[in-house]
Design a protein around this motif. Structure first.
Motif, PDB file in Angstrom:
ATOM      1  N   GLN A  60       9.577   9.467  -5.968  1.00 54.23           N
ATOM      2  CA  GLN A  60       8.219   9.755  -5.520  1.00 54.23           C
ATOM      3  C   GLN A  60       7.185   9.188  -6.487  1.00 54.23           C
ATOM      4  OE1 GLN A  60       7.987  13.982  -5.000  1.00 54.23           O
ATOM      5  NE2 GLN A  60       9.361  14.015  -3.247  1.00 54.23           N
ATOM      6  N   ARG A  61       7.439   9.330  -7.771  1.00 51.65           N
ATOM      7  CA  ARG A  61       6.481   8.814  -8.757  1.00 51.65           C
ATOM      8  C   ARG A  61       6.463   7.287  -8.746  1.00 51.65           C
ATOM      9  NH1 ARG A  61       7.306  12.834 -14.013  1.00 51.65           N
ATOM     10  NH2 ARG A  61       6.642  14.752 -12.945  1.00 51.65           N
ATOM     11  N   THR A  62       7.617   6.678  -8.552  1.00 55.92           N
ATOM     12  CA  THR A  62       7.658   5.216  -8.457  1.00 55.92           C
ATOM     13  C   THR A  62       6.880   4.734  -7.234  1.00 55.92           C
ATOM     14  OG1 THR A  62       9.824   5.184  -9.542  1.00 55.92           O
ATOM     15  CG2 THR A  62       9.168   3.212  -8.329  1.00 55.92           C
ATOM     16  N   ALA A  63       7.056   5.424  -6.108  1.00 57.20           N
ATOM     17  CA  ALA A  63       6.326   5.056  -4.893  1.00 57.20           C
ATOM     18  C   ALA A  63       4.818   5.211  -5.091  1.00 57.20           C
ATOM     19  CB  ALA A  63       6.796   5.918  -3.724  1.00 57.20           C
ATOM     20  N   LEU A  64       4.414   6.295  -5.768  1.00 60.11           N
ATOM     21  CA  LEU A  64       2.986   6.507  -6.019  1.00 60.11           C
ATOM     22  C   LEU A  64       2.432   5.426  -6.946  1.00 60.11           C
ATOM     23  CD1 LEU A  64       0.539   8.366  -5.594  1.00 60.11           C
ATOM     24  CD2 LEU A  64       1.256   9.622  -7.636  1.00 60.11           C
ATOM     25  N   PHE A  65       3.194   5.051  -7.960  1.00 59.72           N
ATOM     26  CA  PHE A  65       2.748   4.012  -8.890  1.00 59.72           C
ATOM     27  C   PHE A  65       2.611   2.664  -8.188  1.00 59.72           C
ATOM     28  CE2 PHE A  65       3.823   0.611 -11.907  1.00 59.72           C
ATOM     29  CZ  PHE A  65       2.817   0.798 -12.855  1.00 59.72           C
ATOM     30  N   VAL A  66       3.589   2.295  -7.368  1.00 61.24           N
ATOM     31  CA  VAL A  66       3.540   1.017  -6.645  1.00 61.24           C
ATOM     32  C   VAL A  66       2.389   1.022  -5.643  1.00 61.24           C
ATOM     33  CG1 VAL A  66       4.801  -0.485  -5.074  1.00 61.24           C
ATOM     34  CG2 VAL A  66       5.994   0.584  -6.979  1.00 61.24           C
ATOM     35  N   THR A  67       2.190   2.151  -4.956  1.00 57.98           N
ATOM     36  CA  THR A  67       1.091   2.242  -3.993  1.00 57.98           C
ATOM     37  C   THR A  67      -0.269   2.130  -4.679  1.00 57.98           C
ATOM     38  OG1 THR A  67       2.442   3.651  -2.560  1.00 57.98           O
ATOM     39  CG2 THR A  67       0.069   3.692  -2.206  1.00 57.98           C
ATOM     40  N   PHE A  68      -0.418   2.806  -5.805  1.00 59.98           N
ATOM     41  CA  PHE A  68      -1.695   2.736  -6.524  1.00 59.98           C
ATOM     42  C   PHE A  68      -1.960   1.316  -7.027  1.00 59.98           C
ATOM     43  CE2 PHE A  68      -4.321   3.197 -10.368  1.00 59.98           C
ATOM     44  CZ  PHE A  68      -5.404   3.882  -9.823  1.00 59.98           C
ATOM     45  N   GLY A  69      -0.923   0.642  -7.498  1.00 59.87           N
ATOM     46  CA  GLY A  69      -1.091  -0.751  -7.920  1.00 59.87           C
ATOM     47  C   GLY A  69      -1.493  -1.652  -6.773  1.00 59.87           C
ATOM     48  N   GLY A  70      -0.868  -1.463  -5.617  1.00 64.56           N
ATOM     49  CA  GLY A  70      -1.248  -2.252  -4.451  1.00 64.56           C
ATOM     50  C   GLY A  70      -2.654  -1.958  -3.981  1.00 64.56           C
ATOM     51  N   LEU A  98     -11.568  -3.175   4.716  1.00 67.91           N
ATOM     52  CA  LEU A  98     -12.138  -1.842   4.538  1.00 67.91           C
ATOM     53  C   LEU A  98     -11.179  -0.770   5.058  1.00 67.91           C
ATOM     54  CD1 LEU A  98     -15.883  -2.451   5.497  1.00 67.91           C
ATOM     55  CD2 LEU A  98     -14.899  -2.205   3.209  1.00 67.91           C
ATOM     56  N   VAL A  99     -10.528  -1.045   6.172  1.00 69.28           N
ATOM     57  CA  VAL A  99      -9.526  -0.106   6.685  1.00 69.28           C
ATOM     58  C   VAL A  99      -8.368   0.021   5.707  1.00 69.28           C
ATOM     59  CG1 VAL A  99      -7.844   0.284   8.532  1.00 69.28           C
ATOM     60  CG2 VAL A  99     -10.152  -0.490   9.086  1.00 69.28           C
ATOM     61  N   SER A 100      -7.961  -1.093   5.112  1.00 71.47           N
ATOM     62  CA  SER A 100      -6.872  -1.072   4.151  1.00 71.47           C
ATOM     63  C   SER A 100      -7.213  -0.228   2.932  1.00 71.47           C
ATOM     64  CB  SER A 100      -6.534  -2.503   3.712  1.00 71.47           C
ATOM     65  OG  SER A 100      -5.590  -2.495   2.665  1.00 71.47           O
ATOM     66  N   ILE A 101      -8.407  -0.393   2.412  1.00 68.24           N
ATOM     67  CA  ILE A 101      -8.806   0.378   1.233  1.00 68.24           C
ATOM     68  C   ILE A 101      -8.894   1.867   1.557  1.00 68.24           C
ATOM     69  CG2 ILE A 101     -10.675   0.731  -0.425  1.00 68.24           C
ATOM     70  CD1 ILE A 101     -11.282  -2.271  -0.155  1.00 68.24           C
ATOM     71  N   GLY A 102      -9.452   2.189   2.726  1.00 71.74           N
ATOM     72  CA  GLY A 102      -9.569   3.592   3.098  1.00 71.74           C
ATOM     73  C   GLY A 102      -8.225   4.268   3.308  1.00 71.74           C
ATOM     74  N   THR A 103      -7.328   3.628   4.041  1.00 71.68           N
ATOM     75  CA  THR A 103      -6.003   4.217   4.280  1.00 71.68           C
ATOM     76  C   THR A 103      -5.165   4.248   3.007  1.00 71.68           C
ATOM     77  OG1 THR A 103      -5.246   2.031   5.013  1.00 71.68           O
ATOM     78  CG2 THR A 103      -5.949   3.594   6.705  1.00 71.68           C
ATOM     79  N   GLY A 104      -5.314   3.237   2.149  1.00 74.34           N
ATOM     80  CA  GLY A 104      -4.579   3.241   0.888  1.00 74.34           C
ATOM     81  C   GLY A 104      -5.026   4.360  -0.034  1.00 74.34           C
ATOM     82  N   ALA A 105      -6.334   4.581  -0.137  1.00 77.08           N
ATOM     83  CA  ALA A 105      -6.844   5.675  -0.960  1.00 77.08           C
ATOM     84  C   ALA A 105      -6.404   7.027  -0.407  1.00 77.08           C
ATOM     85  CB  ALA A 105      -8.360   5.601  -1.042  1.00 77.08           C
ATOM     86  N   LEU A 106      -6.434   7.176   0.916  1.00 77.64           N
ATOM     87  CA  LEU A 106      -5.980   8.422   1.526  1.00 77.64           C
ATOM     88  C   LEU A 106      -4.490   8.639   1.292  1.00 77.64           C
ATOM     89  CD1 LEU A 106      -6.777  10.855   3.247  1.00 77.64           C
ATOM     90  CD2 LEU A 106      -6.292   9.483   5.282  1.00 77.64           C
ATOM     91  N   VAL A 134      -2.738   7.653  -1.305  1.00 79.15           N
ATOM     92  CA  VAL A 134      -2.549   8.085  -2.703  1.00 79.15           C
ATOM     93  C   VAL A 134      -2.897   9.559  -2.864  1.00 79.15           C
ATOM     94  CG1 VAL A 134      -3.384   7.764  -5.066  1.00 79.15           C
ATOM     95  CG2 VAL A 134      -2.872   5.775  -3.651  1.00 79.15           C
ATOM     96  N   LEU A 135      -3.999   9.998  -2.265  1.00 74.00           N
ATOM     97  CA  LEU A 135      -4.404  11.402  -2.385  1.00 74.00           C
ATOM     98  C   LEU A 135      -3.396  12.330  -1.714  1.00 74.00           C
ATOM     99  CD1 LEU A 135      -8.250  11.088  -1.697  1.00 74.00           C
ATOM    100  CD2 LEU A 135      -7.108  11.393  -3.901  1.00 74.00           C
ATOM    101  N   VAL A 136      -2.935  11.953  -0.525  1.00 75.23           N
ATOM    102  CA  VAL A 136      -1.971  12.791   0.193  1.00 75.23           C
ATOM    103  C   VAL A 136      -0.654  12.849  -0.562  1.00 75.23           C
ATOM    104  CG1 VAL A 136      -0.625  12.991   2.314  1.00 75.23           C
ATOM    105  CG2 VAL A 136      -3.047  12.422   2.429  1.00 75.23           C
TER     106      VAL A 136
END
Length: 218
Positions: free
Chosen positions: A10-20, A85-93, A95-97
């Protein structure tokens, strides 16, 4: 492996997602999607992005100017703006979820079903964010290649080429897709860890016990 646990996945997935997500955010706003260098004036370099057009000269440096009219932009740039803009919004959401559903976080403590559902939702959002990053970059790349090899344009007319943002966009989109996939892997690992233990009197267990007993006697 000891380190291949559900929490580490889970932490690896969160780290990779945040980097992307950070890479996609930088890609969306830097004016380096396309570059052009005129053979008639080699000291001038032009840079084009989704929001700005820049020119670099040795005497003045870099000068950027935003596009005057959104409706006058080519269709690929208009679509790319919306998708990024859709990519940034869904990516930020995502990470938070995902952060609220991580093991070790007190938000969903004692609610494994809710935690699992949030991780699945985060994986889906990561895939959406990755696809909406890869799509505009690929669209702009396609139009750039078509215009570069357009035989109707004279050879003296300068052509746009790929900028650094194109490659960072592909990298960010793939990182987001990979992060979403890792979230699903983490969910599967959690389901495997939380599976109910098999009863000791099942036929398979009894058959194995007889087999082991017979082997021990022999």
């Amino acid at each position: 492996m000891v380190f291949l646990t559900t929490k580490m996945m889970q932490r690896t997935a969160l780290f990779v997602t945040f980097g992307g997500l950070v890479t996609s955010l930088i890609t969306a706003f830097i004016p380096l999607w396309k570059t052009m260098n005129s053979e008639l004036n080699e000291v001038e370099n032009y840079y084009s992005g989704l929001w700005h057009m820049c020119i670099f000269t040795e005497e003045v440096g870099v000068q950027c100017k935003s596009y005057e009219s959104t409706l006058a932009l080519p269709g690929d740039l208009q679509v790319s703006r919306v998708l990024m803009l859709v990519s940034i919004g869904t990516g930020a959401l995502a990470v938070l979820v995902a952060f609220s559903a991580m093991e070790g976080v007190e938000v969903c403590r004692g609610q494994p079903g809710l935690r699992r559902g949030l991780l699945v939702l985060s994986g889906v959002l990561c895939w959406v964010s990755g696809i909406t990053t890869l799509a505009p970059v690929s669209i702009v790349a396609y139009t750039t290649v078509v215009e570069f090899w357009d035989e109707n344009l004279p050879d003296v007319v300068p052509r746009w080429e790929f900028g650094e943002a194109m490659f960072s966009g592909w990298f960010g989109g793939l990182a987001l897709v990979l992060g979403g996939t890792l979230f699903f892997v983490g969910v599967c690992m959690g389901d495997f860890d939380n599976r109910p233990p098999s009863p000791p009197n099942t036929p398979q267990v009894m058959q194995r016990a007889k087999h082991y007993l017979k082997t021990e006697v022999l």
